[in-house]
Motif scaffolding. Structure first.
Motif, PDB file in Angstrom:
ATOM      1  N   HIS A  50       0.767  -1.206   0.045  1.00  0.00           N
ATOM      2  CA  HIS A  50      -0.154  -0.087   0.082  1.00  0.00           C
ATOM      3  C   HIS A  50       0.810   1.285  -0.144  1.00  0.00           C
ATOM      4  O   HIS A  50       0.250   2.340   0.016  1.00  0.00           O
ATOM      5  CB  HIS A  50      -0.869   0.055   1.404  1.00  0.00           C
ATOM      6  N   ALA A  52       2.694   4.071  -1.507  1.00  0.00           N
ATOM      7  CA  ALA A  52       2.636   4.915  -2.810  1.00  0.00           C
ATOM      8  C   ALA A  52       4.021   5.163  -3.403  1.00  0.00           C
ATOM      9  O   ALA A  52       4.785   5.771  -2.692  1.00  0.00           O
ATOM     10  CB  ALA A  52       2.040   6.235  -2.612  1.00  0.00           C
ATOM     11  N   LEU A 133       0.888   9.731  -8.776  1.00  0.00           N
ATOM     12  CA  LEU A 133       0.336   8.685  -8.274  1.00  0.00           C
ATOM     13  C   LEU A 133      -0.796   7.899  -8.933  1.00  0.00           C
ATOM     14  O   LEU A 133      -1.621   8.893  -9.638  1.00  0.00           O
ATOM     15  CB  LEU A 133       0.131   8.851  -6.803  1.00  0.00           C
ATOM     16  N   HIS A 134      -1.036   6.617  -8.851  1.00  0.00           N
ATOM     17  CA  HIS A 134      -2.081   5.808  -9.317  1.00  0.00           C
ATOM     18  C   HIS A 134      -2.876   5.232  -8.262  1.00  0.00           C
ATOM     19  O   HIS A 134      -2.134   4.347  -7.558  1.00  0.00           O
ATOM     20  CB  HIS A 134      -1.656   5.063 -10.684  1.00  0.00           C
ATOM     21  N   ARG A 135      -4.118   5.576  -8.018  1.00  0.00           N
ATOM     22  CA  ARG A 135      -4.650   5.030  -6.828  1.00  0.00           C
ATOM     23  C   ARG A 135      -5.796   4.006  -7.475  1.00  0.00           C
ATOM     24  O   ARG A 135      -6.776   4.372  -8.000  1.00  0.00           O
ATOM     25  CB  ARG A 135      -5.287   6.049  -6.212  1.00  0.00           C
ATOM     26  N   ASP A 136      -5.556   2.861  -6.897  1.00  0.00           N
ATOM     27  CA  ASP A 136      -6.585   1.670  -7.519  1.00  0.00           C
ATOM     28  C   ASP A 136      -8.262   1.957  -6.524  1.00  0.00           C
ATOM     29  O   ASP A 136      -7.906   2.161  -5.279  1.00  0.00           O
ATOM     30  CB  ASP A 136      -6.216   0.363  -6.710  1.00  0.00           C
ATOM     31  N   THR A 137      -9.013   2.403  -7.377  1.00  0.00           N
ATOM     32  CA  THR A 137     -10.395   2.635  -6.650  1.00  0.00           C
ATOM     33  C   THR A 137     -11.151   1.541  -6.600  1.00  0.00           C
ATOM     34  O   THR A 137     -12.329   1.463  -5.974  1.00  0.00           O
ATOM     35  CB  THR A 137     -11.052   3.775  -7.235  1.00  0.00           C
ATOM     36  N   PRO A 142      -8.212   3.375 -12.522  1.00  0.00           N
ATOM     37  CA  PRO A 142      -7.734   4.096 -11.452  1.00  0.00           C
ATOM     38  C   PRO A 142      -7.683   5.622 -11.176  1.00  0.00           C
ATOM     39  O   PRO A 142      -7.942   6.066 -12.206  1.00  0.00           O
ATOM     40  CB  PRO A 142      -6.240   3.616 -11.414  1.00  0.00           C
ATOM     41  N   GLN A 143      -7.517   6.000 -10.132  1.00  0.00           N
ATOM     42  CA  GLN A 143      -7.547   7.487  -9.926  1.00  0.00           C
ATOM     43  C   GLN A 143      -6.177   8.084 -10.220  1.00  0.00           C
ATOM     44  O   GLN A 143      -5.210   7.553  -9.673  1.00  0.00           O
ATOM     45  CB  GLN A 143      -8.094   7.914  -8.586  1.00  0.00           C
ATOM     46  N   HIS A 144      -5.975   8.998 -10.930  1.00  0.00           N
ATOM     47  CA  HIS A 144      -4.622   9.675 -11.360  1.00  0.00           C
ATOM     48  C   HIS A 144      -4.499  10.815 -10.488  1.00  0.00           C
ATOM     49  O   HIS A 144      -5.427  11.849 -10.700  1.00  0.00           O
ATOM     50  CB  HIS A 144      -4.532   9.763 -12.866  1.00  0.00           C
TER      51      HIS A 144
END
Length: 153
Positions: A50, A52, A133-137, A142-144
């Motif tokens: 987890h 980043a 950062l690329h966030r897995d939603t 993903p959220q960029h």
């Protein structure tokens, strides 16, 4: 008390036979190898999935909105299909860098992304370097997130 002669002392400390020396060295090397493998394994298990990790991208901002702090970004050299659009990034950068290299830490929106006066959106094409950062939603996309912006022009 009699003092032993050096010749008798050498006899008492007989040299280790070659096969025992080889076994001792092999055992020591095996212990070192097990320690290294165990250490690397423990370090790998200690990685936090987890955590980043920022990625540095260079490309063109094709659209920007300073009210929503969103940009459409086309990365240089990224393969794109005919129906692919630009990737949308949320700009959360508290600091940014202008084209001259000056850092701005005042929380303002990067000037190279700002639209005309009284217009929050801009379709001017600006070259930028983004730290993202690329966030897995949990969804397909993903959220960029852009955490640093460096204006290149």
């Amino acid at each position: 008390m009699p003092v032993p002669f050096p010749d008798t002392m050498q006899e008492a400390a007989a040299p280790t036979p070659p096969h025992r020396r080889l076994a001792t060295v092999a055992f020591s090397l095996a212990l070192v190898a097990v320690g290294l493998i165990g250490g690397f394994g423990a370090a790998k298990l200690g990685d936090d999935p987890h955590t980043a990790k920022a990625e540095l991208l260079v490309g063109t901002v094709t659209w920007s909105n300073d009210e929503t702090r969103s940009i459409a970004f086309a990365q240089d050299g990224a393969p794109r299909g005919p129906l692919d659009g630009d990737t949308i990034y949320s700009v959360i950068a508290e600091s940014w860098q202008d084209a001259r290299g000056t850092l701005h830490n005042d929380g303002t929106y990067p000037t190279c992304l700002v639209g005309e006066e009284n217009e929050p959106a801009s379709a001017d094409r600006h070259r930028v370097e983004l730290e993202v950062l690329h966030r897995d939603t949990g969804s397909a996309q993903p959220q960029h997130i852009a955490v640093h912006v460096h204006c290149l022009n």
